[in-house]
Design a protein around this motif. Structure first.
Motif, mmCIF file in Angstrom:
data_model
loop_
_atom_site.group_PDB
_atom_site.id
_atom_site.type_symbol
_atom_site.label_atom_id
_atom_site.label_comp_id
_atom_site.label_asym_id
_atom_site.label_seq_id
_atom_site.Cartn_x
_atom_site.Cartn_y
_atom_site.Cartn_z
ATOM 1 N N LEU A 102 43.525 41.292 40.344
ATOM 2 C CA LEU A 102 44.514 41.012 41.269
ATOM 3 C C LEU A 102 43.834 39.817 42.214
ATOM 4 N N ALA A 103 42.595 39.748 42.194
ATOM 5 C CA ALA A 103 41.846 38.746 43.017
ATOM 6 C C ALA A 103 42.040 37.427 42.490
ATOM 7 N N PHE A 106 44.207 34.852 44.753
ATOM 8 C CA PHE A 106 43.465 34.349 45.862
ATOM 9 C C PHE A 106 42.389 33.435 45.396
ATOM 10 N N VAL A 111 38.283 35.047 49.125
ATOM 11 C CA VAL A 111 37.839 36.737 48.724
ATOM 12 C C VAL A 111 36.436 36.783 49.540
ATOM 13 N N ARG A 114 36.760 36.816 53.440
ATOM 14 C CA ARG A 114 37.389 38.168 53.861
ATOM 15 C C ARG A 114 36.228 39.164 53.753
ATOM 16 N N THR A 119 36.462 40.848 57.779
ATOM 17 C CA THR A 119 36.902 42.386 57.832
ATOM 18 C C THR A 119 36.496 43.033 59.331
ATOM 19 N N GLU B 42 38.637 43.782 49.556
ATOM 20 C CA GLU B 42 39.080 43.590 51.039
ATOM 21 C C GLU B 42 40.384 42.495 51.070
ATOM 22 N N LYS B 43 40.231 41.453 49.855
ATOM 23 C CA LYS B 43 41.028 40.541 50.018
ATOM 24 C C LYS B 43 42.433 40.951 49.206
ATOM 25 N N PHE B 44 42.234 41.355 47.997
ATOM 26 C CA PHE B 44 43.479 41.447 47.299
ATOM 27 C C PHE B 44 44.190 42.507 47.343
ATOM 28 N N GLU B 46 45.500 42.862 50.387
ATOM 29 C CA GLU B 46 46.478 42.081 51.030
ATOM 30 C C GLU B 46 47.736 41.669 50.421
#
Lengths: 323, 63
Positions: A102-103, A106, A111, A114, A119, B42-44, B46
């Motif tokens: 799913l990354a 982005f 990544v 974040r 965070t 932490e990112k995905f 979102e």
């Protein structure tokens, strides 16, 4: 029969596949009977150096779980391919990229920013990001290169068998150990430890093939615990997903399928297959109404490609970065 | 200065390595614990519906 040499490795995974093997309980005795383990980081203390020193093809079977997220994952996947006669891509991450894929929605930069800068729980006033090479006072420290794109195992090496699931169901792990023990492996390229039906075909929730005018999120509906989810307007990936998991979500947990067993047989792209299934569920012929019905679906890409984005036709969000 | 690498650290979830630097007397000068992995939850996470998060973050660690 001489004992097999077995390697079990995790790349960009979570250890859940390794635990699925451990969860076979007494099945471990069978593994110990047929094989000597030469690498299994979660359970044994073999080092990478030992694998590097082996002759090519010295390992009989290698189960790789986890996709390729960084240069170490790629190096180890390629190393184990060279050293192994048979490579099995085990679990959704090795098979399809899995949840870490799913990354690919982005970029590497967003990544990293974040995780290490933005965070709320991060304290990093100088905004330091991990660097691949760091000159410490005592010498150089090197960590792997973090890639822009997550890849499934088959994108970097030739894979002999695919064993889906997040994680693979315990009875399927035991079944695969059985066929390995008997030397009864199917033709190269086969999906093992799964069925040749869709999850829908194996689901026991009564299906009436109803059409819907609305798609619901869980808080918007009190649904019937017995009936087909899609019939009730609840997104369930069953029609696009391979069966064999034992319907552990839809039947055993009263949860709609999210597709961890990968594309249904003869389907390459799970998300587009699901779109096609969805089209036949919508109760309208009016383009404007259809548009308003499908716009109720929260997060289509993250749902239809929950486990398979990295192996799909989409693969990733557009980005100018190499790898 | 001599370096001893323990790679990978085993029998835990995740990837790690330890590098131990020894001085000329053979004593430990410094030790570095390194985590060579990041997946980016932490990112995905979102953009994912909140009701889906329990089914996603359970894959942070499966051990």
């Amino acid at each position: 029969m001489a004992k097999l040499k077995l390697a079990i490795y995790w790349a960009a995974g979570c250890g859940g596949c390794d635990v699925a093997i451990l969860d076979t309980n007494e099945g471990l005795l069978k593994i110990a009977e047929i094989a000597d383990i030469v690498l299994w980081p979660v359970a044994t203390d073999h080092k990478y150096e030992e694998i590097e020193k082996m002759a090519d093809g010295a390992i009989d079977i290698c189960l790789i779980n986890g996709g390729v997220r960084n240069s170490e994952n790629e190096h180890m996947t390629k190393l184990l391919r060279a050293k192994s006669k048979i490579v099995v891509a085990m679990g959704a991450c090795a098979h399809q990229g899995g949840i870490p894929g799913l990354a690919n929605l982005f970029t590497k930069e967003t990544v990293l920013n974040r995780a290490y800068r933005e965070t709320p729980s991060t304290e990093n006033p100088d905004g330091i990001l991990p660097v691949q090479r760091f000159s410490a006072q005592e010498g150089e420290l090197i960590i792997p290169e973090f890639y822009n794109t997550v890849l499934p195992t088959a994108a970097v090496v030739d894979v002999d068998y695919f064993m889906p699931g997040c994680p693979p169901a315990i009875h399927q792990v035991a079944a695969v150990v059985d066929i390995i023990a008997k030397g009864d492996l199917p033709p190269k390229g086969a999906v093992i430890g799964a069925s040749d039906k869709t999850l829908c075909d194996e689901c026991t929730r009564p299906k009436e093939d109803r059409k819907v005018k609305k798609f619901y999120r869980p808080h918007e509906i009190i649904f019937d615990n017995q009936k087909c989810f899609l019939d009730q307007g609840i997104i369930c990936l069953g029609p696009a997903t391979r069966g064999g998991c034992g319907n552990r979500c839809t039947v055993k947990s009263n949860m709609p399928c999210r597709g961890c067993y990968g594309p249904a047989p003869k389907v390459h792209d799970q998300g587009t297959k699901f779109l096609s299934a969805l089209a036949s569920v919508i109760d309208s012929n009016d383009p404007a109404e259809i548009n308003s019905i499908v716009s109720q679906i929260a997060d289509p890409v993250g749902t239809f490609y929950r486990f398979g984005l990295a192996a799909s036709y989409l693969r990733r969000k557009r980005s100018n970065e190499k790898n | 200065m001599k370096k001893i690498s323990i790679d990978p650290i085993t029998r835990l979830e995740g990837h790690g390595k330890i590098e131990i630097f020894l001085n000329d007397a053979g004593d430990v000068e410094n030790v570095y614990f390194q985590v060579p992995e990041l997946r980016g939850f932490e990112k995905f996470c979102e953009g994912r519906p909140v009701e889906e998060i329990p089914r996603i973050v359970t894959r942070v660690c499966g051990v």
